[in-house]
Scaffold this active site. Structure first.
Site, PDB file in Angstrom:
ATOM      1  CE  LYS A 116      -1.248 -11.529  28.343  1.00 57.37           C
ATOM      2  NZ  LYS A 116      -0.807 -10.655  29.424  1.00 57.37           N
ATOM      3  CB  CYS A 136      -0.979  -0.065   1.175  1.00 55.30           C
ATOM      4  SG  CYS A 136      -2.363   1.051   0.941  1.00 55.30           S
ATOM      5  CE1 TYR A 137       2.569   7.621   2.109  1.00 55.17           C
ATOM      6  CE2 TYR A 137       4.552   6.414   2.756  1.00 55.17           C
ATOM      7  CZ  TYR A 137       3.924   7.598   2.428  1.00 55.17           C
ATOM      8  OH  TYR A 137       4.639   8.761   2.403  1.00 55.17           O
ATOM      9  CG  ASP A 184       2.547 -10.362  30.533  1.00 50.87           C
ATOM     10  OD1 ASP A 184       2.216 -11.384  29.912  1.00 50.87           O
ATOM     11  OD2 ASP A 184       1.994  -9.263  30.386  1.00 50.87           O
ATOM     12  CG  HIS A 192      -3.567  -3.492   3.676  1.00 50.43           C
ATOM     13  ND1 HIS A 192      -2.540  -2.981   4.437  1.00 50.43           N
ATOM     14  CD2 HIS A 192      -4.185  -2.432   3.103  1.00 50.43           C
ATOM     15  CE1 HIS A 192      -2.532  -1.667   4.327  1.00 50.43           C
ATOM     16  NE2 HIS A 192      -3.527  -1.299   3.528  1.00 50.43           N
ATOM     17  CD  GLU A 206      -0.958  -6.027   5.882  1.00 50.50           C
ATOM     18  OE1 GLU A 206      -0.576  -6.615   4.859  1.00 50.50           O
ATOM     19  OE2 GLU A 206      -1.039  -4.791   5.966  1.00 50.50           O
TER      20      GLU A 206
END
Ligand code: XMP
Length: 520
Positions: free
Chosen positions: A376, A86-87, A234, A177, A179
């Protein structure tokens, strides 16, 4: 900069909303990558990072605007494969001598279909087998003239150069895109790209664990490390990993502020002290926290009191550990990414999040952050790799200020006790119905009102509570969980029967925004 992976892919971020998804797709292919904002990626950064391939992300700007973002020149002279999205595609074309235009007929938003043109492009292996491919577009401008050396491999109604490539230089450019979920063959395109770039796809959790253990040993040497252990995923994973690396050079501090859930303190202490044989300070500071919170009902005041006391207490206990030079933190990758701000406006503080930022400088400590590279779900995978039980790994997030922000208004010990009991029944219900893992976070809030009820033949005048359960991917936005009426009814009955002090149960069906997940 990390040295944990030899083969690294660099994602240069131009501010797209979905740049993180590019990283996700690559991690799924066991490829190590890092996202860096375009402003930080100059030629010397590129030389030091030494990427094996580069991806230029999308972004909200227009390359036709003077002063709009560009990629560093060396991106195109390093001799590594480059994929522009894209960009990223548009700046690539502009920088290599092509043209981009904006105006009537250049925009395309949402679903589009790309038709093949020429074949034999490795990055498109598996594409166009059954005809045109669905892709997701989100662009105002489009490339109107491709740079020298490029050929066209796919077109869509408003993007004549939807897929182009310069095979001799291994430059690839797509207008859509790949993704996002709505480009069904997008993952295949990334797979092809990393394959042709020579990645072996050997970045696994086992490899990460080995490398991090060595990195922690190298960083810490024979010095001591302290780690604030909350029992959340975490900090637990960070502590176990560091313990595996340096054993008794690590001391964990678990601060019990009296705002924990039922049985939580015992669970955490038993787990880490008895099962992992870790040096663990159990700082029982309930009196201090609950004393200072007495009479306070303003949410921000409560948060600030807890945040300050937490730091004081942590420091007090840390000071008893001789020779501590390092502080371990479970910082994750999404916390590390410096997102590119195009809005320029300062964001409003909704809540003062409890954090211990500033503590390392105050105490003169250096940071050990072994999870900095991970998302995560990767932290969870690492936890499993380290043998942490699923009951710890799959836990819902629990905020630093704990039950304080689930007890709107004044906090009293009796209210906290009622809340703990109700929460335990609610979570038990959720587990029994097999719903725990479908929910991002579930908890009870005790409301600062008492209502009239009738139980047996008598009048009751007890607290009302609210059940909360949300789905979310990152806690930034959330939707309420659609429990069945049967589940809600059964849970309300159990709470009222089993928890003394509550005679009314409500279900909070507010999404975020406009609500927040916690009540304060
Ligand atoms: P909100 O209530 O802002 O919460 O929608 C979003 C997520 O952040 C958690 N949360 C916190 N976590 N310290 C934390 O460690 C805090 O002060 C804090 N406040 C909210 C909340 O539980 C949810 O997962």
């Amino acid at each position: 900069m990390t040295e944990i992976a030899q083969d690294r892919l660099l994602i240069i971020d131009f501010g797209s909303q979905v740049t993180q998804l590019i990283a996700r797709r690559l991690r799924e292919l066991n490829v190590y990558c890092e996202i860096h904002p375009y402003q930080n990626v100059d030629n010397s950064f590129l030389a030091e990072f030494s990427p094996k391939a580069i991806i230029l992300s999308g972004g909200p700007d227009s390359v036709t605007r003077e002063g709009s973002p560009r990629a560093a020149d060396d991106v195109f002279t390093l001799g590594v494969p480059v994929l522009g999205i894209c960009y990223g595609q548009q700046t690539m074309m502009t920088q290599l001598g092509g043209k981009v235009e904006s105006g009537h007929g250049t925009a395309e938003f949402g679903r589009a279909f790309v038709a093949p043109k020429n074949d034999g492009l490795e990055i498109l292996d598996g594409w166009f087998v059954e005809g045109d491919e669905q892709v997701w577009m989100s662009h105002g401008d489009h490339v109107s003239e491709i740079a020298e050396g490029f050929d066209v491999y796919g077109t869509s109604p408003n993007a004549p150069f939807a897929i182009t490539a310069d095979l001799s230089r291994h430059f690839y450019a797509v207008q859509f895109h790949p993704e996002v979920h709505h480009t069904p063959k997008g993952a295949k395109l990334y797979e092809n790209f990393v394959k042709l770039s020579g990645f072996k796809g050997n970045w696994t959790m086992g490899a990460y664990r080995e490398k991090m253990i060595q990195a922690i040993r190298d960083q810490v040497g024979d010095k001591r490390v302290i780690c604030g252990l909350s029992g959340g995923v975490d900090s637990s994973v960070a502590a176990v990993l560091i313990h595996e690396a340096i054993g008794d050079q690590l001391t964990c501090v678990f601060v019990d502020h009296g705002l924990l859930r039922k049985g939580e303190a015992e669970e955490v202490v038993t787990m880490f002290r008895d099962n992992y044989n870790m040096q663990l300070i159990h700082a029982d500071e309930q009196e201090l926290f609950l004393g200072e919170l007495e009479g306070q009902s303003d949410p921000e005041t409560k948060r600030k009191i807890i945040g300050k006391l937490f730091i004081d207490v942590f420091q007090k206990h840390a000071d008893t550990i001789d020779g501590a030079e390092f502080l371990a933190q479970g910082t994750l990758y999404p916390d590390v990414i410096e997102s590119v701000s195009f809005s320029g406006g300062p964001s409003v503080t909704i809540k003062s999040h409890h954090n211990v930022g500033g503590l390392p400088e105050k105490m003169g400590l250096k940071l050990v952050e072994p999870l900095r590279e991970l998302f995560k779900d990767e932290v969870r995978a690492l936890g499993r790799e380290l043998g942490l039980p699923d009951s710890f790994i799959g836990r819902h997030p629990f905020p630093g200020p704990g039950l304080a922000i689930r007890c709107p208004g004044e906090i009293t010990r009796p209210k906290l006790d009622i809340l703990r009991e109700a929460d335990a029944v609610y979570i038990d219900q959720i587990r029994k119905h097999g719903l725990y893992d479908d929910i991002w976070q579930a908890f009870v809030a005790i409301l600062p009102v008492r209502t009239v009820g009738v139980m047996g033949d008598g009048r009751t005048y007890d607290y009302a509570c609210a059940l909360r359960a949300v789905t979310s991917v990152d806690g930034m936005t959330a939707d309420y969980y659609p429990f069945s009426h049967e589940f809600l009814g059964e849970t309300a009955t159990r709470i009222i029967n089993e928890v003394e002090g509550i005679n009314r149960v409500t279900y909070d069906i507010t999404s975020k925004p406009p609500g927040t997940i916690e009540w304060e």
